[in-house]
Write a protein that holds these residues in place. Structure first.
Motif, mmCIF file in Angstrom:
data_model
loop_
_atom_site.group_PDB
_atom_site.id
_atom_site.type_symbol
_atom_site.label_atom_id
_atom_site.label_comp_id
_atom_site.label_asym_id
_atom_site.label_seq_id
_atom_site.Cartn_x
_atom_site.Cartn_y
_atom_site.Cartn_z
ATOM 1 N N GLU A 1 0.809 -1.213 0.000
ATOM 2 C CA GLU A 1 0.000 0.000 0.000
ATOM 3 C C GLU A 1 0.841 1.261 0.000
ATOM 4 N N SER A 2 2.147 1.110 0.221
ATOM 5 C CA SER A 2 3.046 2.275 0.162
ATOM 6 C C SER A 2 3.341 2.710 -1.268
ATOM 7 N N ILE A 3 3.041 1.861 -2.240
ATOM 8 C CA ILE A 3 3.289 2.203 -3.645
ATOM 9 C C ILE A 3 2.296 3.268 -4.086
ATOM 10 N N SER A 4 2.790 4.283 -4.757
ATOM 11 C CA SER A 4 1.943 5.375 -5.219
ATOM 12 C C SER A 4 1.560 5.205 -6.681
ATOM 13 N N ASN A 5 0.594 6.020 -7.120
ATOM 14 C CA ASN A 5 0.167 6.067 -8.517
ATOM 15 C C ASN A 5 -0.312 4.699 -9.003
ATOM 16 N N VAL A 6 -1.306 4.157 -8.293
ATOM 17 C CA VAL A 6 -1.883 2.846 -8.603
ATOM 18 C C VAL A 6 -3.301 3.031 -9.125
ATOM 19 N N ALA A 7 -3.648 2.312 -10.181
ATOM 20 C CA ALA A 7 -5.024 2.295 -10.682
ATOM 21 C C ALA A 7 -5.833 1.312 -9.847
ATOM 22 N N PHE A 8 -6.920 1.786 -9.253
ATOM 23 C CA PHE A 8 -7.706 0.952 -8.353
ATOM 24 C C PHE A 8 -8.771 0.157 -9.113
ATOM 25 N N ALA A 9 -9.309 -0.850 -8.427
ATOM 26 C CA ALA A 9 -10.191 -1.839 -9.044
ATOM 27 C C ALA A 9 -11.624 -1.333 -9.137
ATOM 28 N N HIS A 10 -12.290 -1.645 -10.285
ATOM 29 C CA HIS A 10 -13.690 -1.262 -10.501
ATOM 30 C C HIS A 10 -14.425 -2.393 -11.205
ATOM 31 N N ASN A 11 -15.723 -2.529 -10.894
ATOM 32 C CA ASN A 11 -16.526 -3.577 -11.514
ATOM 33 C C ASN A 11 -17.104 -3.100 -12.843
ATOM 34 N N ASP A 12 -18.025 -3.890 -13.421
ATOM 35 C CA ASP A 12 -18.538 -3.544 -14.751
ATOM 36 C C ASP A 12 -19.506 -2.372 -14.723
ATOM 37 N N ASN A 13 -19.874 -1.912 -13.541
ATOM 38 C CA ASN A 13 -20.651 -0.674 -13.421
ATOM 39 C C ASN A 13 -19.770 0.532 -13.128
ATOM 40 N N GLY A 14 -18.480 0.323 -13.108
ATOM 41 C CA GLY A 14 -17.554 1.403 -12.813
ATOM 42 C C GLY A 14 -17.467 1.751 -11.346
ATOM 43 N N LYS A 15 -17.955 0.853 -10.474
ATOM 44 C CA LYS A 15 -17.956 1.107 -9.036
ATOM 45 C C LYS A 15 -16.702 0.524 -8.392
ATOM 46 N N PRO A 16 -16.125 1.225 -7.416
ATOM 47 C CA PRO A 16 -14.928 0.712 -6.736
ATOM 48 C C PRO A 16 -15.221 -0.595 -6.005
ATOM 49 N N VAL A 17 -14.276 -1.505 -6.038
ATOM 50 C CA VAL A 17 -14.392 -2.792 -5.346
ATOM 51 C C VAL A 17 -13.095 -3.072 -4.598
ATOM 52 N N ALA A 18 -13.046 -4.229 -3.936
ATOM 53 C CA ALA A 18 -11.868 -4.652 -3.170
ATOM 54 C C ALA A 18 -11.476 -3.617 -2.120
ATOM 55 N N LEU A 19 -12.483 -3.019 -1.521
ATOM 56 C CA LEU A 19 -12.240 -2.021 -0.487
ATOM 57 C C LEU A 19 -11.986 -2.725 0.857
ATOM 58 N N PRO A 20 -11.265 -2.119 1.808
ATOM 59 C CA PRO A 20 -10.808 -0.717 1.763
ATOM 60 C C PRO A 20 -9.511 -0.484 1.006
ATOM 61 N N ARG A 21 -8.757 -1.573 0.724
ATOM 62 C CA ARG A 21 -7.464 -1.356 0.062
ATOM 63 C C ARG A 21 -7.643 -0.778 -1.327
ATOM 64 N N GLY A 22 -8.625 -1.308 -2.051
ATOM 65 C CA GLY A 22 -8.909 -0.776 -3.374
ATOM 66 C C GLY A 22 -8.433 -1.623 -4.534
ATOM 67 N N TYR A 23 -7.830 -2.781 -4.270
ATOM 68 C CA TYR A 23 -7.410 -3.688 -5.347
ATOM 69 C C TYR A 23 -7.223 -5.084 -4.774
ATOM 70 N N GLU A 24 -7.396 -6.076 -5.641
ATOM 71 C CA GLU A 24 -7.264 -7.468 -5.244
ATOM 72 C C GLU A 24 -5.790 -7.882 -5.205
ATOM 73 N N ALA A 25 -5.563 -9.122 -4.756
ATOM 74 C CA ALA A 25 -4.229 -9.725 -4.805
ATOM 75 C C ALA A 25 -4.284 -10.944 -5.704
ATOM 76 N N MET A 26 -3.205 -11.178 -6.449
ATOM 77 C CA MET A 26 -3.101 -12.295 -7.371
ATOM 78 C C MET A 26 -1.831 -13.074 -7.025
ATOM 79 N N PRO A 27 -1.889 -14.008 -6.045
ATOM 80 C CA PRO A 27 -0.682 -14.691 -5.587
ATOM 81 C C PRO A 27 -0.080 -15.657 -6.596
ATOM 82 N N GLU A 28 -0.842 -16.038 -7.636
ATOM 83 C CA GLU A 28 -0.300 -16.905 -8.697
ATOM 84 C C GLU A 28 0.474 -16.001 -9.659
ATOM 85 N N MET A 29 1.670 -15.651 -9.247
ATOM 86 C CA MET A 29 2.376 -14.504 -9.834
ATOM 87 C C MET A 29 2.656 -14.652 -11.323
#
Length: 395
Positions: free
Chosen positions: A241-269
């Motif tokens: 979360e210390s990384i700046s200038n990140v595009a946050f996650a939105h669903n198909d209605n353009g609504k923010p998701v994965a709150l409160p952080r604002g983005y999902e994690a993808m551990p299968e790198m």
């Protein structure tokens, strides 16, 4: 903020006003693919199409003759605030990660650390491809894995929301909680046909980290991102979360998701976990184009031509999908995590290419329309409808 302190971002060369205006003509040339049947198709601007598809933002880079000639962001990083996207904004790029992973593995092949046609079980220790009637006479190789002909199941992986426990690589391969899918197993004879498999790509991730005795995040940084000066790229998940200038996650209605952080994690790198920017991904496309054209590229020329040749019974080379011949010869890959859509494309013969990244579930409509507008206005000899023919595969 750069992920790798001390590594500068590439600067775009200054352009004349007339050239810049000509290059930017695609910005007003988008056509809704559903309106092609009209006698006079309407053209749209990028902001109009973002709004139409409920996608907050997009970043892109256009490459010509192996130079970034245009890089820009449009719209917002978050629907909750005024935070403009630019060419250095970080996006999750889904399966575009597989092209970065393939480039990393091929670098290890070039260095003599790995071989493409060796049984991958020779490299593995903590986990092995299970013995089965499919593999006894036809062991799985890296060539099989990167071309999706290894026979593995598990097409893709669900993303993880803030607060959820993340699986490690062994959990992922064994299908063990907190992983959300079945165990990764071979279900047909390697090499006999193609079935796209993120599970198989995770096997290649384990091969790379096992043989080098290095965790995958550090290995990619040292062997791929630092040499290519991709200072805004990482496989670390969740993204700090210390990384700046990140595009946050939105669903198909353009609504923010994965709150409160604002983005999902993808551990299968290796399969879907890359975070990067349009400017950084352009460097990867250029590196592949250059390696195809030159004996002094990031990868050896012979291995790059192998990478960019369709494998038998597959739509893929070693990582990217491959289409066309001559000036129409293209490598490409899309990416689709829950809330992000991405597209990369390179033209090895001409040195052209494009990167398009979006932060909404409908972003594939946006990147298709932008890509088509660029191809039409730049007169690229590639299919203008974004369609690529696929060969008939064996059953």
């Amino acid at each position: 903020m750069f992920l790798f302190p001390g590594v500068p971002a590439a600067q775009q060369a200054p352009e004349s006003t007339s050239h810049s205006q000509n290059l930017a003509s695609f910005e007003q040339a988008l056509i809704n693919r559903y309106e092609w049947g009209q006698e006079q198709p309407r053209t749209w601007s990028i902001p109009e199409r973002l709004q139409a598809h409920n996608v907050p933002g997009v970043a892109l880079a256009i490459i010509e003759k192996n130079q970034v000639v245009y890089a820009k962001g449009y719209g917002e990083r978050s629907a909750l605030s005024v935070s403009s996207v630019d060419q250095n904004t970080l996006f999750s790029v889904g399966s575009v990660s597989k092209v970065a992973n393939a480039t990393l593995l091929l670098k290890l092949v070039d260095e003599g650390t790995l071989k493409l046609d060796t049984d991958v079980n020779n490299y593995l220790s903590s986990w092995k491809v299970p013995d089965s009637r499919y593999t006894r006479k036809h062991p799985v190789t890296l060539r099989h894995i990167l071309s999706h002909t290894a026979g593995f199941n598990v097409h893709g992986f669900p993303d993880f929301l803030p607060g959820e426990t993340l699986p490690d690589t062994l959990d992922t391969l064994n299908g063990k909680a907190p992983a959300k899918h079945r165990a990764v197993r071979v279900r047909f004879t390697p090499g006999s046909t193609m079935d796209y498999s993120g599970g198989g790509i995770t096997v290649s991730q384990l091969v790379a980290s096992t043989i080098t005795k290095t965790n995958y995040v550090s290995l990619a940084k040292d062997k791929l991102f630092l040499p290519l000066e991709m200072s805004r790229s990482t496989f670390e998940n969740p993204l700090p979360e210390s990384i700046s200038n990140v595009a946050f996650a939105h669903n198909d209605n353009g609504k923010p998701v994965a709150l409160p952080r604002g983005y999902e994690a993808m551990p299968e790198m290796a399969a879907s976990g890359l975070w990067t920017s349009a400017s950084d991904l352009a460097k990867l496309v250029i590196a592949i184009n250059n390696s195809y054209q030159s004996k002094n590229g990031f990868l050896s020329q012979a291995l790059t031509k192998d990478m960019l040749s369709r494998e038998q019974n597959s739509w893929y080379g070693l990582g990217p999908r491959i289409n066309g011949e001559g000036d129409s010869f293209v490598f490409h890959h899309g990416g689709a995590n829950n809330s992000y859509r991405a597209w990369i494309e390179g033209h090895p013969e001409t040195g052209n290419g494009v990167v398009i990244l979006t932060n909404g579930s409908n972003g594939h409509f946006v990147h298709q329309e932008i890509r088509n507008a660029i191809a039409q206005t730049r007169k690229w000899p590639v299919p203008s409808d974004g369609g690529f023919e696929e060969p008939e595969l064996k059953n």
